[in-house]
Design a protein around this motif. Sequence first.
Motif, PDB file in Angstrom:
ATOM      1  N   VAL A  55       0.855  -1.193   0.000  1.00 42.68           N
ATOM      2  CA  VAL A  55       0.000   0.000   0.000  1.00 42.68           C
ATOM      3  C   VAL A  55       0.885   1.236   0.000  1.00 42.68           C
ATOM      4  CG1 VAL A  55      -1.784   1.292   1.228  1.00 42.68           C
ATOM      5  CG2 VAL A  55      -1.836  -1.217   1.226  1.00 42.68           C
ATOM      6  N   ILE A  56       0.677   2.128  -0.960  1.00 43.22           N
ATOM      7  CA  ILE A  56       1.452   3.360  -1.057  1.00 43.22           C
ATOM      8  C   ILE A  56       0.502   4.547  -1.171  1.00 43.22           C
ATOM      9  CG2 ILE A  56       3.128   4.686  -2.416  1.00 43.22           C
ATOM     10  CD1 ILE A  56       4.345   2.059  -3.337  1.00 43.22           C
ATOM     11  N   VAL A  57       0.745   5.562  -0.368  1.00 38.85           N
ATOM     12  CA  VAL A  57      -0.005   6.822  -0.434  1.00 38.85           C
ATOM     13  C   VAL A  57       1.008   7.933  -0.692  1.00 38.85           C
ATOM     14  CG1 VAL A  57      -1.515   8.442   0.768  1.00 38.85           C
ATOM     15  CG2 VAL A  57      -1.757   5.977   1.163  1.00 38.85           C
ATOM     16  N   LYS A  58       0.791   8.719  -1.759  1.00 39.34           N
ATOM     17  CA  LYS A  58       1.683   9.829  -2.086  1.00 39.34           C
ATOM     18  C   LYS A  58       0.901  11.132  -2.144  1.00 39.34           C
ATOM     19  CE  LYS A  58       5.091   7.233  -4.812  1.00 39.34           C
ATOM     20  NZ  LYS A  58       5.822   7.166  -6.108  1.00 39.34           N
ATOM     21  N   ASN A  59       1.604  12.248  -1.842  1.00 38.03           N
ATOM     22  CA  ASN A  59       0.975  13.558  -1.982  1.00 38.03           C
ATOM     23  C   ASN A  59       1.229  14.097  -3.380  1.00 38.03           C
ATOM     24  OD1 ASN A  59       3.629  14.445  -1.991  1.00 38.03           O
ATOM     25  ND2 ASN A  59       3.534  15.393   0.028  1.00 38.03           N
ATOM     26  N   SER A  60       0.808  15.328  -3.629  1.00 36.58           N
ATOM     27  CA  SER A  60       0.938  15.911  -4.964  1.00 36.58           C
ATOM     28  C   SER A  60       2.391  16.183  -5.344  1.00 36.58           C
ATOM     29  CB  SER A  60       0.127  17.208  -5.053  1.00 36.58           C
ATOM     30  OG  SER A  60       0.558  18.132  -4.077  1.00 36.58           O
ATOM     31  N   MET A  61       3.316  16.131  -4.353  1.00 32.62           N
ATOM     32  CA  MET A  61       4.737  16.308  -4.619  1.00 32.62           C
ATOM     33  C   MET A  61       5.432  14.964  -4.854  1.00 32.62           C
ATOM     34  SD  MET A  61       5.004  19.582  -4.442  1.00 32.62           S
ATOM     35  CE  MET A  61       6.776  19.833  -4.352  1.00 32.62           C
ATOM     36  N   ASP A  62       4.636  13.892  -4.972  1.00 27.62           N
ATOM     37  CA  ASP A  62       5.129  12.535  -5.197  1.00 27.62           C
ATOM     38  C   ASP A  62       5.927  12.015  -4.005  1.00 27.62           C
ATOM     39  OD1 ASP A  62       4.983  10.351  -6.980  1.00 27.62           O
ATOM     40  OD2 ASP A  62       7.072  10.635  -7.578  1.00 27.62           O
ATOM     41  N   GLU A  63       5.639  12.553  -2.816  1.00 28.18           N
ATOM     42  CA  GLU A  63       6.284  12.083  -1.598  1.00 28.18           C
ATOM     43  C   GLU A  63       5.412  11.006  -0.949  1.00 28.18           C
ATOM     44  OE1 GLU A  63       8.303  16.316  -0.214  1.00 28.18           O
ATOM     45  OE2 GLU A  63       6.227  15.856   0.329  1.00 28.18           O
ATOM     46  N   ILE A  64       6.045   9.938  -0.512  1.00 29.36           N
ATOM     47  CA  ILE A  64       5.313   8.861   0.144  1.00 29.36           C
ATOM     48  C   ILE A  64       4.916   9.310   1.546  1.00 29.36           C
ATOM     49  CG2 ILE A  64       5.460   6.501   1.025  1.00 29.36           C
ATOM     50  CD1 ILE A  64       7.322   5.843  -1.267  1.00 29.36           C
ATOM     51  N   MET A  65       3.639   9.136   1.869  1.00 35.43           N
ATOM     52  CA  MET A  65       3.100   9.605   3.136  1.00 35.43           C
ATOM     53  C   MET A  65       2.837   8.436   4.073  1.00 35.43           C
ATOM     54  SD  MET A  65       3.140  12.684   2.146  1.00 35.43           S
ATOM     55  CE  MET A  65       2.497  13.436   3.641  1.00 35.43           C
ATOM     56  N   TRP A  75      -4.363  16.874  -2.479  1.00 33.49           N
ATOM     57  CA  TRP A  75      -4.628  15.633  -3.218  1.00 33.49           C
ATOM     58  C   TRP A  75      -3.657  14.540  -2.782  1.00 33.49           C
ATOM     59  CZ3 TRP A  75      -8.545  14.056  -6.137  1.00 33.49           C
ATOM     60  CH2 TRP A  75      -9.420  15.013  -6.660  1.00 33.49           C
ATOM     61  N   TYR A  76      -4.192  13.311  -2.666  1.00 35.39           N
ATOM     62  CA  TYR A  76      -3.385  12.144  -2.341  1.00 35.39           C
ATOM     63  C   TYR A  76      -3.691  11.025  -3.342  1.00 35.39           C
ATOM     64  CZ  TYR A  76      -2.257  14.680   1.822  1.00 35.39           C
ATOM     65  OH  TYR A  76      -1.791  15.647   2.679  1.00 35.39           O
ATOM     66  N   TYR A  77      -2.621  10.327  -3.735  1.00 32.81           N
ATOM     67  CA  TYR A  77      -2.715   9.315  -4.789  1.00 32.81           C
ATOM     68  C   TYR A  77      -2.296   7.966  -4.204  1.00 32.81           C
ATOM     69  CZ  TYR A  77      -2.868  13.618  -7.415  1.00 32.81           C
ATOM     70  OH  TYR A  77      -3.211  14.866  -7.861  1.00 32.81           O
ATOM     71  N   THR A  78      -3.127   6.966  -4.392  1.00 29.15           N
ATOM     72  CA  THR A  78      -2.922   5.676  -3.743  1.00 29.15           C
ATOM     73  C   THR A  78      -2.706   4.566  -4.774  1.00 29.15           C
ATOM     74  OG1 THR A  78      -5.292   5.119  -3.709  1.00 29.15           O
ATOM     75  CG2 THR A  78      -4.428   6.411  -1.857  1.00 29.15           C
ATOM     76  N   SER A  79      -1.901   3.618  -4.376  1.00 29.50           N
ATOM     77  CA  SER A  79      -1.744   2.390  -5.166  1.00 29.50           C
ATOM     78  C   SER A  79      -1.695   1.212  -4.207  1.00 29.50           C
ATOM     79  CB  SER A  79      -0.496   2.433  -6.041  1.00 29.50           C
ATOM     80  OG  SER A  79       0.682   2.388  -5.255  1.00 29.50           O
TER      81      SER A  79
END
Length: 264
Positions: A55-65, A75-79
């Motif tokens: 599970v990976i959650v990243k912010n709009s700066m492509d930093e892993i949160m 915005w947060y982007y998940t995979s």
Amino acid sequence: MKVLSVLFLCFNILLANAQCEGFEAPITFTHPTCPGFHDGSVHLMPTGGATPYEVIVKNSMDEIMTEGFVLEAGWYYTSVTDDLGCEILDSVELIDPIEIEVESISYVLPSDGETCDGEISIESVTGDFDILYYFWSPDPHGISGEGANTLSDVCEGVYNLTLSNEIGCSTDELPISIGPLTSFNEHANQFNYRVEQNNLVIECFYLNANYNLLIAGIDGKLIHQSRILKESTNISLPFYNQIYSVSIINDNGIVWKRNIILLD
């Protein structure tokens, strides 16, 4: 040979689809409690597929949160990837609540520098709240609390106001300066002011002499000077979030003076 390659590719796609069938990763999230807070959250709850999951959650700066309650608005982007390589991509936006802000204030000025008969009323407040608490300092009668938007028996001076909603989101301390309604001479009742669309409007009535309008900041530095003609005159000045000393003078000296705060 090409036909066999295409058939093999299609078989692999079907097999991958079959392997990934039933694999899901729903998102649950909470927005930040107050503007600027870092207590929002994004959680993913994968089911199906083959464990373990990545599970990976990243912010709009492509930093892993860190997955949990440490996120600010944005915005947060998940995979989510299972052990067979099945991947689910998604995104979610966390939104700050609307900041609490004072929109308009009305005053009853003290009669003079020795009399505490003034009043400050908060007429309009914007932002996200169901219940609003007003905390005054100084607070002559201990009225601070829910709905205490009017402070009475006010003397000349500076009164600080902090607003808070029912979950503890609060504003920065707002200083409100109030001066006495001093009649310097017989001309004092010829002047008035009001706040209109974030502008300071100076109204002049039935003037029988020429006057100068002077506006200074709280540091005493002159920031505006203009001539007021004999006829009635309105002057609009777009100043925000500061205390201003407004004076009108003629050849005999000051005839009208107020300390005024304008809010954006």
